[in-house]
Design a protein around this motif. Structure first.
Motif, mmCIF file in Angstrom:
data_model
loop_
_atom_site.group_PDB
_atom_site.id
_atom_site.type_symbol
_atom_site.label_atom_id
_atom_site.label_comp_id
_atom_site.label_asym_id
_atom_site.label_seq_id
_atom_site.Cartn_x
_atom_site.Cartn_y
_atom_site.Cartn_z
ATOM 1 N N ASP A 105 0.631 -1.271 -0.042
ATOM 2 C CA ASP A 105 0.018 -0.129 0.045
ATOM 3 C C ASP A 105 0.869 1.401 -0.051
ATOM 4 N N GLN A 106 2.221 1.256 0.135
ATOM 5 C CA GLN A 106 3.013 2.066 -0.077
ATOM 6 C C GLN A 106 3.315 2.539 -1.506
ATOM 7 N N LEU A 107 2.868 1.707 -2.478
ATOM 8 C CA LEU A 107 3.313 1.876 -3.776
ATOM 9 C C LEU A 107 2.011 2.554 -4.300
ATOM 10 N N ASP A 108 2.214 3.677 -5.275
ATOM 11 C CA ASP A 108 1.300 4.256 -6.080
ATOM 12 C C ASP A 108 0.323 3.492 -6.656
ATOM 13 N N PRO A 109 -1.113 3.764 -6.426
ATOM 14 C CA PRO A 109 -2.194 2.684 -6.676
ATOM 15 C C PRO A 109 -2.298 2.540 -8.207
ATOM 16 N N LYS A 110 -1.720 3.495 -8.939
ATOM 17 C CA LYS A 110 -1.856 3.229 -10.402
ATOM 18 C C LYS A 110 -0.741 2.458 -10.802
ATOM 19 N N PHE A 111 0.562 2.508 -10.299
ATOM 20 C CA PHE A 111 1.529 1.426 -10.515
ATOM 21 C C PHE A 111 1.176 0.172 -9.983
ATOM 22 N N GLN A 112 0.248 -0.015 -8.887
ATOM 23 C CA GLN A 112 -0.232 -1.498 -8.753
ATOM 24 C C GLN A 112 -0.983 -1.969 -9.505
ATOM 25 N N GLU A 113 -1.945 -1.242 -9.950
ATOM 26 C CA GLU A 113 -2.805 -1.655 -11.008
ATOM 27 C C GLU A 113 -2.176 -2.010 -12.233
ATOM 28 N N GLN A 114 -1.094 -1.204 -12.676
ATOM 29 C CA GLN A 114 -0.339 -1.553 -13.956
ATOM 30 C C GLN A 114 0.296 -2.824 -13.838
ATOM 31 N N THR A 115 1.082 -2.765 -12.745
ATOM 32 C CA THR A 115 1.917 -4.117 -12.672
ATOM 33 C C THR A 115 0.768 -5.390 -12.420
ATOM 34 N N ASN A 116 -0.250 -5.094 -11.881
ATOM 35 C CA ASN A 116 -1.079 -6.292 -11.923
ATOM 36 C C ASN A 116 -1.609 -6.661 -13.168
ATOM 37 N N SER A 117 -1.996 -5.571 -13.935
ATOM 38 C CA SER A 117 -2.417 -5.895 -15.171
ATOM 39 C C SER A 117 -1.463 -6.545 -16.178
ATOM 40 N N PHE A 118 -0.082 -6.129 -16.186
ATOM 41 C CA PHE A 118 1.284 -6.595 -16.604
ATOM 42 C C PHE A 118 1.264 -8.300 -16.333
ATOM 43 N N SER A 119 1.034 -8.500 -15.066
ATOM 44 C CA SER A 119 1.077 -9.743 -14.416
ATOM 45 C C SER A 119 -0.029 -10.776 -15.010
ATOM 46 N N SER A 120 -1.080 -10.254 -14.877
ATOM 47 C CA SER A 120 -2.113 -11.054 -15.490
ATOM 48 C C SER A 120 -2.070 -11.286 -17.020
ATOM 49 N N TYR A 121 -1.357 -10.243 -17.710
ATOM 50 C CA TYR A 121 -1.568 -10.747 -19.161
ATOM 51 C C TYR A 121 -0.406 -11.597 -19.144
#
Ligand SMILES: Nc1nc2c(ncn2[C@@H]2O[C@H](COP(=O)(O)OP(=O)(O)O)[C@@H](O)[C@H]2O)c(=O)[nH]1
Ligand SMILES: [Mg+2]
Length: 628
Positions: free
Chosen positions: A255-271
């Motif tokens: 939760d110390q990471l930028d929420p946008k970054f979290q979302e982006q890495t999640n979408s990358f991982s999911s891809y």
């Protein structure tokens, strides 16, 4: 079940030391134990651009590949981390992190290109990572891609009228993903919102004109467009604006990471988890951890010897190794199944031959499943030879057990008869009749014994032969019979003996016939399964060639749409070549298979010494492949 990885931390796979590339044996041993198919994600890019951190996120861990600030002492080269695939059961996700690319301090610039080429060769998804935006600098740093034609070969030899080697790249190159870190731009083009992928494609657009500057601009773009048909782009915000946090990113909480970054890495991982494919070589060969190990060694050895790594050679090396293992596996399957299913002695030879046929069929299937590119069917012939030898062993064993059993039973049943003979019980008037009765009794009882096997007749025949002299002397000594009666009895005994002899030869002949038929069946089974395999391989080849053609057509269409008429026309030659190649593959189908089958058949004929029936089998072959 296929075994997966057991790795708590990454390990160096290819060491890049003192201008030398070396495979780490410890990493190799880990790969050898992984029999699951692998999805290989490699990341490449300039040092300190957050590559290792991104890979750790794919592994679902904060720590793993060591991050920038701590790497000073780490080995450069390619690092590997094998983890169970997070969503595909029985698959292994292999993460390959490259270290030291473009780092003058740590790197070995001479080997950077090889590291890049190896990452391309080993991965099924190739991630190129850069900072900021996809600009000229980022593309210039990707100059390695323009060197690939000199660093990778598809075929071991090139013939003059064959298509260019790099046209074949698309048939075995990985999918391409560009990750842009600390992306600060807005995703807009001419005021319109665009997707990340469109952003990448725009960046890959060519410019018109001649001269070296234009060529320099276009070259890396053309290479990416030409070599990597499937492209994808992900942009990432800065993970956090807190400098302190950024420097110790591995130890801060999610939760110390930028929420946008979290979302982006999640979408990358999911891809990556859902779209990244199993690593395959051409011809649809699925790469397992074990095979990946062989590939690494083959490629690195080739580079070390001063040559250029070649896909075809690597596949050959792999095939050699695995086909001999496939022969072993199939032969073992045959032996195990025979031992399990046959109860010695079998009632008839045919019974044994039928079990043999079933076990052999399975063994050939096992071989087909585990083998590929069996040039000239060398390994299949070897298997046929081994199975033939094993079959002969089982035939012999069947005869021996039958013989032993029959002899023991006959000894038991004829014990009283033999004792009576010794005691002179039949040396009385009417003794011959008594003797014959007692002997028939033995025969009746012997006939009642179940499962005597293939030697039943022969063993009894031998017994009768051993009795000939005894019978004769009992007959001669019998005072109750006239000379004429004796002569008739003797005649009858001779006739019966001859009949039995004939019956035995008939059985032998029939058995020989059955053995021949079994060999023909075996031959047909081999051919039938080979034919299926060859057709599958042919389909794969056609698929490959179509992939290449489709991609060329796509590149041509794109060029035309972007206004590069001349460039697109220049592609016609290659496209026509590919079309011819595909036509040839289709047309040559039947004669091609027939040719292979014929030479294979001759090999097997020699093996089975079916010399006399070669003609017949040749005809059989024709009808076999005409059937379909
Ligand atoms: N600005 C920025 N720094 C990052 C990012 N990801 C990781 N870092 C930091 O950058 C440094 C290098 O990261 P690392 O993953 O080791 O980079 P690598 O050399 O490309 O593998 C580390 O100190 C990380 O904390 C990112 O997306 N943006
Ligand atoms: Mg790193």
């Amino acid at each position: 079940m296929a075994s997966g990885p057991k790795m708590s931390a990454p390990i160096c796979l290819v060491e890049n030391n003192n201008e030398q590339l070396m495979v780490n044996q410890q990493a190799l041993r880990i790969l050898e134990k992984i029999s699951q198919p692998v999805i290989v994600v490699a990341i490449v890019g300039l040092y300190r651009t957050g590559k290792s951190y991104l890979m750790n996120r794919l592994a679902g861990q904060n720590c793993g590949f060591p991050l920038g600030s701590t790497v000073q002492s780490e080995t450069k080269g390619i690092w590997m981390w094998c983890v169970p695939h997070p969503i595909k059961p029985n698959h292994t996700l292999v993460l390959l992190d490259t270290e030291g690319l473009g780092d003058v301090e740590k790197g070995d610039p001479k080997n950077d290109s090889w590291i890049f080429a190896l990452a391309v060769l080993l991965s099924s998804t190739f991630v190129y990572n850069s900072m900021g935006t996809i600009n000229q600098q980022a593309l210039d740093q990707l100059h390695y891609v323009t060197e690939l034609t000199e660093l990778i070969r598809a075929k071991s030899s090139s013939e003059p009228d064959e298509i260019e080697d790099c046209t074949e790249f698309v048939s075995f190159f990985p999918d391409f993903v560009w990750t842009v870190r600390d992306f600060t731009l807005e995703l807009k083009f001419n005021g319109e919102d665009i997707t990340e992928d469109q952003y990448l494609e725009n960046a890959l657009k060519l410019i018109k004109g001649n001269g070296s500057r234009v060529a320099m601009f276009n070259q890396p773009r053309e290479c990416i467009r030409n070599f990597f048909p499937k492209r994808k782009c992900f942009v990432f915000d800065r993970p956090t604006n807190n400098k302190e946090h950024l420097a110790h990113i591995e130890s801060i909480s999610e939760d110390q990471l930028d929420p946008k970054f979290q979302e982006q890495t999640n979408s990358f991982s999911s891809y990556i988890f859902t779209q990244a494919k199993i690593k395959t070589l051409r011809e649809g060969i699925v790469v397992t951890g074990n095979r990946l190990g062989t590939l690494v060694v083959t490629y690195v050895d080739t580079i070390a010897s001063g040559s250029v790594p070649c896909l075809e050679n690597a596949v050959t090396t792999l095939a050699q190794r695995e086909n001999s293992a496939a022969v072993q596996k199939a032969a073992n399957h045959y032996s195990e199944q025979m031992a399990q299913r046959v109860q010695f002695p079998t009632d008839t030879l045919q019974e044994l031959l039928e079990v043999h046929a079933a076990c052999e069929k399975e063994a050939i299937t096992v071989f087909m499943e585990h083998s590929f590119k069996d040039e000239n069917q060398e390994f299949q012939k070897e298997l046929a030879k081994i199975i033939e030898e094993k079959k002969n062993y089982f035939l012999l064993k069947n005869e021996e057990t039958s013989e032993k059993y029959c002899q023991a039973e006959l000894n038991r049943l004829s014990k009283t008869l033999m004792e009576s003979i010794s005691a002179g019980t039949f040396s009385v008037p009417g003794g011959h009749k008594l003797y014959m009765k007692a002997r028939e009794n033995v025969e009746q009882n012997y006939l009642q014994v179940p499962r005597k096997g293939v030697k039943a007749g022969e063993v009894f025949q031998r017994f009768l032969q051993s009795q000939t002299a005894t019978e004769k002397s009992i007959l001669q000594a019998d005072k109750a019979l006239s000379d004429k009666e004796k002569a008739i009895a003797e005649e009858r005994a001779k006739k019966e003996a001859a009949e039995r002899e004939e019956e035995l030869s008939r059985q032998k002949l029939q058995e020989q016939q059955q053995q021949m038929e079994a060999q023909e069946r075996s031959f047909k089974e081999n051919v039938e399964q080979l034919k299926k395999k060859l057709e599958e391989e042919r389909e794969e080849l056609l698929k490959n060639q179509n992939t290449m053609l489709e991609h060329q057509l796509k590149v041509q269409k794109d060029l035309l749409e972007e206004g590069f008429k001349r460039k697109s026309e220049e592609m016609n030659a290659t496209i026509n070549q590919l079309r011819n190649m595909i036509d040839n593959t289709k047309e040559s189908k039947i004669p091609w298979i027939f040719q292979v089958l014929e030479s294979f058949g001759n090999g097997l004929n020699a093996l089975f010494s079916l010399g006399s029936s070669v003609g017949k089998l040749g005809k059989g072959l024709y009808s076999l492949f005409r059937k379909k």
